[in-house]
Structure formats: structure tokens, C-alpha cells
Design a protein around this motif. Sequence first.
Motif: not given
Length: 487
Positions: A111-120, A150-162
Motif C-alpha cells: 500500500l502507498s503511504e497515502d492509502d495506508f494512512a487513509k484506511y488506517f 483488521l486494516l488489511a481486511f478493510h483495505a482489501f474490501l475497499s479496493m475490491g480485490v479478486d
Amino acid sequence: MARARTYSEAIRLLNTCQSNAATIEAIRKSGGRLNEWGIKEMLDYLRRIGYAPDDLNKLNVVHITGTKGKGSTSAFTERILRSQIGGKVGLYTSPHLCAVRERIRVNGEPLSEDDFAKYFFEVWERLEADPKTLTDHTPVFPIYFRLLTLLAFHAFLSMGVDATVLEVGIGGTYDSTNIVPRPVVTGVSALGLDHTAVLGNTIEEIATNKGGIYKAGVPALSVPQEQAAGLAVLRACAEKVGAPFEIVPPLPASVSLGLRGEHQRVNASLAVGLAKRFLQATGRSVDGTDFPEAFKAPLAATRWPGRCQAAKDDKDSNITWLLDGAHTVESLRSCGEWAWAEEATKPTALIFNTSGGRQSEILLAALLDAGAGAAGTDRATLGAGFTDVIFCTNVTYTDGHFKGDLTAAAIDPNDLAALATQRALADAWTKLVPGFSGKVHVVPSIEHAVNIVHEEEGPRSVLVAGSLHLVGGVMEVAGLQNALSME
């Protein structure tokens, strides 16, 4: 005052959730079983950030555990799936080397620093907004690994991983990743006693814990375990929950791997089985043979930073870094076999550290004896080939500070102040390599160790082993960030 929702602030808050050394050691000794409320609490944290357990099924999870090789297996699996399904493939692993965000990758990129901070902050602020916890002893904010999960779950769901390749942290049954109701496929890499033998745990107990990730109706895979008792328990775990059990076949001898070391062939064989079952279960076409030809290229292209990895120093072209986070007897044997396999890069210096409480002499002996076997010599002759042997702490810098992402509350401050582990390692070296004519250094930081290497002259190969945290710190201080890529 409004909160600065920056990456550095996210890391600062995340580090407040680290457990201290005593708590970490207790969890390790329990195989993850210490907190009987662990899974219930994790499910409640999930609810507090706005998700139900069934939401996690949308991630299409490949769940992987084991004592040895689960990280490499995860890397192989991710690379195969990325090549076969297109779209977005999430990968959640631990620990990180230089930056926390390495643990959460999409298509191989952290994750980019910006995306990590956003989802965190989305996760953190949802927990803040609903502070009522499951029990009186449950903290408002989860401990470090749970929060990252929890952060990983949230990030992956938000990004719509396959698809999501999900590596267990500790154990299996009680691990915070084990709240996905229905993964697509599950797998157990090699079982062993290295982490737990001193605790009195048996292979049967370890296998029972690992087999706790098996789920009803979900393919349950395993490599051919060295100990029949462990394999029998895994089979029983699968039968108990109604999971179809499968022992994966070996790789064809003609298949080349991107990760070095003979042990990686076992890890890759599990990845092949997991990827095949994933593609079949999700309705994608796949060659029905034991080894689909389409898997050959991604296996050869797999990269897993800090594991049996050679990297040139950007500041001094005479230095080759040999990086391997091996930290168990068996992984250090594999490290030794790899490091001394080629005459051109055989180590001339060593930087080593290990977790407090581990058996220094046994670990160093495993590395040296395996290296001696690969080099066709004996331990004393091999050891005499080093000019410098450096035992350091995992503290990043000479001023006693950590890089923010590398902060480690789990280090015992008393051990650290006395350099007790490092002195024990130096004593063990003297015992193992009597009459050693090179220099043995005991230093308080990784930067001290790297400086020693840079002060020497001439061609040198520096083996860094014993701890992934150490390898990450060396990569940070020596400016080897380019070596972090999975491409």
C-alpha cells in the motif's frame, strides 16, 4: 485540534498498540492460545469497524499456516494467482522488513503511504466512535497484529480485490486471521518444533493448532510432513470439520523457482496445490495435471524480499549483501546451504542477531555446520573464512532510536541495555570456532554493524541472518530499499 491523518501519525498510533516483551513471549509460548477470548474479541472488533464475518468471504481467501515456509508459500501462491486471474490479488503477511505497509500488498506492491494512512484512520476512527468493548479486559484498540489484520481486511474490501492470500501470524486456531468463515482453500506448510520445542509442545499439539484453519467443505491441503504423527493429526482435523484433505505432490525436477534453497520446492508444491484448487473452486479453467504448465513462469518469477536474497550495495560495489531472515534451526540450516553454495559469494563477514531467550549456540551451529557441508569443509575452517563477525541488537540507529516502522516494544529493555543476547552469541561463536583470528564485534545497533562493514576495504560478502527484523534494519540503514520489490 484536528488530527493529522498522515502516514507518520498512523505509524505512531499503531505503535501504541504494540505489546511489551513479556506479553509477546507469553503469546509465543502459548502458540497463540493465551487469550481464550481472542477470536470472540476479533469478531467484535470487526463488528465495530462495520463488517460482518460473512463480508470477509468476498475476499476469496487462500489461508496459509505452518511452522516453516508459510511466507514463501504465500509469495508463490500470490504470484501464480496474479498471473492466472488478472484483476487485483491481495497479500497479507508478517512481519515487515522496512515499512509496515509491506504487510499489505496488492498485485505485489505495498500500500502507498497515502492509502495506508487513509484506511488506517478509517479503522481507527470507527473504533474510537464505538468504544464499548466485548469485555472489561478488552482494550478499546486491538493489539498490533490484530489491528493490522483488521486494516488489511478493510483495505482489501475497499479496493475490491479478486483474491486474497492470507498468512497466519501465530498458530492457526486462535490467530486473528482465523475469522474468515469460508476461505476458498486452506493449506499447511511444513510443521516443526523449532519455535516451540523448549515449551514442551508436541508435534500433535502443534498440528492441532495449525489444523484449526481447516473449514467445512473447504479443500484442506498439506505438504508431506516429516513426522507421520503431525500429518495424521492434520488429516483428523480435516475429517472432524468435513474438509476434503489432500497431500500435495512434489514439483517436477524441471521446474525452476525464483526463491533459492532446496526447501523452497516443498513450499512451491503447496502453492501449486492451493492455486489449482482456488482456480477450480472459483470456476476458472486450469490444467488438471499435477503441475499446470502455466504455473512455470510465475514460480520462476517469484520474489520474497529478505529470504535467501543477494543484493549489491548502492554505496560500495565491492559489497554483496546476503540477506536471509532465517531464525530457526531448520531455516538456518537452509540458509547455510544457500550462502555457501557458490564460491564467488561465500560470506566473508556475518551480522547476526536472534530473539532473546533463544539458544545462541544451537542456532549458530546450525548455520555453520550447514555451510560447512555445502562448502565441503569443517566448521572451524569455514569460520576462519570470516574477517568480521558482528552481533548487534535490532535497534536501528546509533543514537538508540528505531525507524518508526521498525519500533519494537517486544525487546526486553534489560537485555538490550546489557547487550545480553549479543554477548551470549559472541561467547557461543568463540566456543564453536576456537582460535578464531578475525574480529568479533558486539554493538548496540544495526547502524553500528553496517558502519563496520562499510569501513572495511576490498570485495566482501556479508551474510545477515537470525532475524527478519535484523534483515529489514540492515536493508533500511544500508539503503537497500530496491531489494524490497517482489518484481
